[in-house]
Design a protein around this motif. Sequence first.
Motif, mmCIF file in Angstrom:
data_model
loop_
_atom_site.group_PDB
_atom_site.id
_atom_site.type_symbol
_atom_site.label_atom_id
_atom_site.label_comp_id
_atom_site.label_asym_id
_atom_site.label_seq_id
_atom_site.Cartn_x
_atom_site.Cartn_y
_atom_site.Cartn_z
ATOM 1 N N GLU A 57 0.810 -1.205 0.000
ATOM 2 C CA GLU A 57 0.000 0.000 0.000
ATOM 3 C C GLU A 57 0.853 1.269 0.000
ATOM 4 O OE1 GLU A 57 -3.358 0.116 -0.141
ATOM 5 O OE2 GLU A 57 -3.294 -2.065 -0.396
ATOM 6 N N ARG A 58 2.034 1.158 0.634
ATOM 7 C CA ARG A 58 2.905 2.333 0.765
ATOM 8 C C ARG A 58 4.358 1.934 0.491
ATOM 9 N NH1 ARG A 58 0.965 4.883 6.500
ATOM 10 N NH2 ARG A 58 2.208 3.123 7.212
ATOM 11 N N PRO A 59 4.672 1.596 -0.763
ATOM 12 C CA PRO A 59 6.041 1.162 -1.092
ATOM 13 C C PRO A 59 7.046 2.303 -0.947
ATOM 14 C CG PRO A 59 4.766 1.481 -3.089
ATOM 15 C CD PRO A 59 3.794 1.616 -1.956
ATOM 16 N N VAL A 60 8.259 1.925 -0.607
ATOM 17 C CA VAL A 60 9.348 2.890 -0.425
ATOM 18 C C VAL A 60 10.545 2.413 -1.250
ATOM 19 C CG1 VAL A 60 10.887 4.009 1.245
ATOM 20 C CG2 VAL A 60 8.552 3.385 1.913
ATOM 21 N N GLN A 61 11.250 3.342 -1.882
ATOM 22 C CA GLN A 61 12.421 2.968 -2.675
ATOM 23 C C GLN A 61 13.564 3.948 -2.429
ATOM 24 O OE1 GLN A 61 10.426 2.814 -6.422
ATOM 25 N NE2 GLN A 61 10.708 4.991 -6.877
ATOM 26 N N GLU A 86 -0.740 17.875 2.873
ATOM 27 C CA GLU A 86 0.173 18.181 3.978
ATOM 28 C C GLU A 86 1.626 18.066 3.533
ATOM 29 O OE1 GLU A 86 -0.772 16.014 7.518
ATOM 30 O OE2 GLU A 86 -2.932 16.405 7.329
ATOM 31 N N TRP A 87 1.891 17.099 2.655
ATOM 32 C CA TRP A 87 3.247 16.945 2.111
ATOM 33 C C TRP A 87 3.607 18.172 1.267
ATOM 34 C CZ3 TRP A 87 6.785 12.904 2.784
ATOM 35 C CH2 TRP A 87 7.914 12.950 1.968
ATOM 36 N N ILE A 88 2.691 18.611 0.447
ATOM 37 C CA ILE A 88 2.935 19.781 -0.397
ATOM 38 C C ILE A 88 3.145 21.026 0.452
ATOM 39 C CG2 ILE A 88 1.908 21.288 -2.155
ATOM 40 C CD1 ILE A 88 0.445 18.786 -3.229
ATOM 41 N N GLU A 89 2.404 21.124 1.538
ATOM 42 C CA GLU A 89 2.600 22.254 2.450
ATOM 43 C C GLU A 89 4.031 22.255 2.992
ATOM 44 O OE1 GLU A 89 0.741 23.985 6.663
ATOM 45 O OE2 GLU A 89 -0.112 22.187 5.721
ATOM 46 N N LYS A 90 4.522 21.068 3.299
ATOM 47 C CA LYS A 90 5.898 20.940 3.790
ATOM 48 C C LYS A 90 6.899 21.276 2.675
ATOM 49 C CE LYS A 90 7.813 17.794 7.284
ATOM 50 N NZ LYS A 90 7.170 18.390 8.458
ATOM 51 N N PRO A 144 3.926 7.730 5.986
ATOM 52 C CA PRO A 144 2.489 8.019 6.112
ATOM 53 C C PRO A 144 2.104 9.386 5.550
ATOM 54 C CG PRO A 144 3.334 7.074 8.146
ATOM 55 C CD PRO A 144 4.526 7.369 7.286
ATOM 56 N N LEU A 145 2.937 10.402 5.771
ATOM 57 C CA LEU A 145 2.604 11.734 5.285
ATOM 58 C C LEU A 145 2.584 11.766 3.757
ATOM 59 C CD1 LEU A 145 2.031 14.643 6.330
ATOM 60 C CD2 LEU A 145 4.437 15.140 5.859
ATOM 61 N N PHE A 146 3.526 11.072 3.128
ATOM 62 C CA PHE A 146 3.594 11.067 1.661
ATOM 63 C C PHE A 146 2.348 10.422 1.061
ATOM 64 C CE2 PHE A 146 4.646 9.056 -2.384
ATOM 65 C CZ PHE A 146 5.256 10.097 -3.084
ATOM 66 N N TYR A 147 1.875 9.348 1.656
ATOM 67 C CA TYR A 147 0.764 8.603 1.071
ATOM 68 C C TYR A 147 -0.607 9.056 1.576
ATOM 69 C CZ TYR A 147 3.966 5.435 -1.247
ATOM 70 O OH TYR A 147 4.926 4.908 -2.085
ATOM 71 N N HIS A 148 -0.626 10.060 2.432
ATOM 72 C CA HIS A 148 -1.917 10.580 2.897
ATOM 73 C C HIS A 148 -2.472 11.533 1.835
ATOM 74 C CE1 HIS A 148 -5.102 12.015 5.459
ATOM 75 N NE2 HIS A 148 -4.658 13.270 5.380
ATOM 76 N N ARG A 149 -3.498 11.120 1.130
ATOM 77 C CA ARG A 149 -4.051 11.911 0.038
ATOM 78 C C ARG A 149 -5.422 12.457 0.404
ATOM 79 N NH1 ARG A 149 -0.302 10.676 -4.225
ATOM 80 N NH2 ARG A 149 1.491 10.165 -2.910
ATOM 81 N N GLU A 150 -5.667 13.693 -0.060
ATOM 82 C CA GLU A 150 -6.951 14.333 0.195
ATOM 83 C C GLU A 150 -7.650 14.575 -1.138
ATOM 84 O OE1 GLU A 150 -6.213 17.765 2.574
ATOM 85 O OE2 GLU A 150 -5.248 16.632 4.182
#
Length: 849
Positions: A530-534, A677-681, A664-670
């Motif tokens: 669900e939340r892959p990382v590379q 929130e990621w874009i705000e950062k 979690p922050l990267f994959y939290h979509r609205e």
Amino acid sequence: MKIRPFYVAPVLPEALKPLQEIATNVWFSWNWEAVRLFIRIDAELWEKGYQNPVAMLGRVSQERLKHLAQDDSYVTQVERVHASMQEYLTTKKWFARKYPNVDDMKVAYFSCEYGLDEGLPIYSGGLGILSGDHLKSASDLGIPLVAVGLLYRQGYFRQRLNADGWQMEEYPENDWYNMPVKRVTNESGEPALITVMMGSMPVFAQIWQVQVGSTSLYLLDTNFETNEPRAREITTQLYGGDRDMRLRQELLLGIGGIRALKIVGVNPTVFHINEGHSAFLLLERMRDLIETKKLTFEEAKEIVWSSTVFTTHTPVPAGNEQFDAGLLKRYGESKVARLGITWNDFLKLGRIEPKNQNELFGMTVFALRHCAFNNGVSALHGTVSRKMWNSIWPNVPVNEVPITHITNGIHTRSWLSHDMGELFDSYLGPRFVTRPWEFDVWERVDRIPDVELWRTHQRRRERLVFFVRQRLKRQLERRGAHRSEIIRAEEVLDPHAITIGFARRFATYKRAHLLFRDRERLRKIISDSERPVQFIFAGKAHPQDHPGKEIIKSIIHMIREEPFRSHIAFIEDYDINVARYLVQGVDVWLNTPILPLEASGTSGMKVATNGGLNLSILDGWWAEGYHPDVGWAIDSGENYESSERQDTVESESLYNCLEKDVVPLFYHREGAGLPREWIEKMKASMKQLGRQFNTHRMLEEYTEQLYLHAHHFGVSMRENEYQRGKNIAAFRKKINQAWEDVEVVKVNMRSDLMSVGSELPIAVEVQLGSLAPEDVVVEAHCGVLDSQGNFQDGTIYQTSYAGKNDNGTHNFTLEIPFKESGRHGLAIRVRPYHSDLGSKIMTEFISWG
């Protein structure tokens, strides 16, 4: 067989002749429209030629050039870019606007490497990239600066990994006739030469010039027929060879560099030594003053000291350049003899403990002692440097050690992706390009719509993934890998997954292995469907750094296994081109050095400018840049019982941060599928870090805190036949002879309880011997004490002279105000004072009561 060399120049149609001028000025490298000119000629040839426009113009067919000359749109673009370059070169910039009356300052900047562009490989890593960005911003700001370096025939090595993952080094030859450099000639058209004696061997060097916007870089080259083989090899490799070779290179850079500036007609008023490699320029400047102006060594030393800036980059003593006295004597004894001092007196100048004959001669120590203006490259590094070199000035409190700091930065337009640059053009406006010194323009980042910023960033990540796949494929083909493995390389990484980059020199203290400390935990992090990382890794180990090579090898072995194979990639041959793709395309930049061994670092700054976020130990620049709004800090501490324990604690912090915060922050979509929130950062990072950590801000600080002061100080020292310098030298001699008689005889002060708001009257009795009261300053160092009885900080208060006693001693008085409660301490000191020194302190002469 005698071969006669000659040069064949490309023939450009009249309509395309401006291309030659554009190609030979590195200005093209930070102007996307100029780069597009060369890509349009032949995109494949552009990439194959390491994006070198001079080589491209020499290799493209005449038919292709004729075709382009008849293409109205292309010719118009050439004219537009050429006009833009001319406007850039002639427009009044920051320095001329702010300091219109300072028209005689000229800064000479010395560095052993310059990372200007991938088509000019005379750099190895961070020091060179910083030097290159320094020159670009000097041009953008109109700071009157020239630079000096060496032209390496092979430069730094190209990295290749064998089938076992072991780093191999290749040293391809550089073809200077197909690069953006030109040889400096004399009035008769012959190469301009300088000579430096290396023992009994004369070394001749020719001078090449690189134009970096309006900034000129002069490079010395010994590889030609006039020289003996031992002389020709001096400019073969950057950081190659043994200690003997390194010493010869540094003598050429420092001494030869000063002579080269005379040949080209440049008369600097300020000299900037970037790291200790070029510190021998101090000797050459002293020799010249002694022989041409008939000054004594002590007088020449004062003149040179007053106008020299030194930047140290190394936060550990062992990493600073040192030479054995015997080796140094082989090449330096005759040079020192011309200074009028003994060989042993010279060696003392480069030793922390001058009388310790077993101590090596330190280039950093030599530079620190003979430069009036010294700085580290971040706030933390400044603090570390003052503690590290405090023993050079044993009587000086750490906070008064004469080393300040100016935090590094990046040349933003060199590292900003063209996609992001177009977005900036639209929302930040033209001031970002035309007036880059107006930092408030970064506030306009908030104007960029979230959706546009995110789409732009996604395109860069996709390009990065495509680039990595292509590079991996070529790497595997070169190693003779199985066909199935090569096919899998075309599918490695996911262009939509969070992508974390780690790229730097593979020194052990940078701890590239920290991420792999708990492989099972890392496997779970990257394998979440669900939340892959590379992760993408890149970097070179120094050819003699076998522990660094072992780290690379271990990573290569591990990422050949599943599931790591699909989620972690290692890119060979880290250079400017690879760095651009990485810093422009990653979501997160990982940095895991051992605190406080990262002096500054700049890669994370490049990432922040492009919208990426930093995840780092609070070391180097990140100790200043970090705020929860702009990225993440890996918990760290300085005191561990072992490095094993430190790695365990900090790797645990890294995993926790990835699992609980970053991923979690990267994959939290609205709404609209955006990670709001990621874009705000991202915006906070771009706005806050972009405006602060750039070389425009850095060069303004160098100019206003160091260059202008060194210029004015040096000019005043040279006035009236160097009278001020002679005065200071005479005063220093007087102090040296009389200082042993200086003593704080008595301090009278109240001993009862003080209260906040009260003042403490103090009377000090001092024995001055043959010195007069106007020759000294008597001061009180007062401040709150810590539990060990040391000053936490402190304030220096100056006393007033109160007359002479019958016994020959002198009285000084003052009253110290108390603004806070607590346990305070007081220390009285006497130090020399001379009006010609201004605010500079003779740190070697301080007596404490």
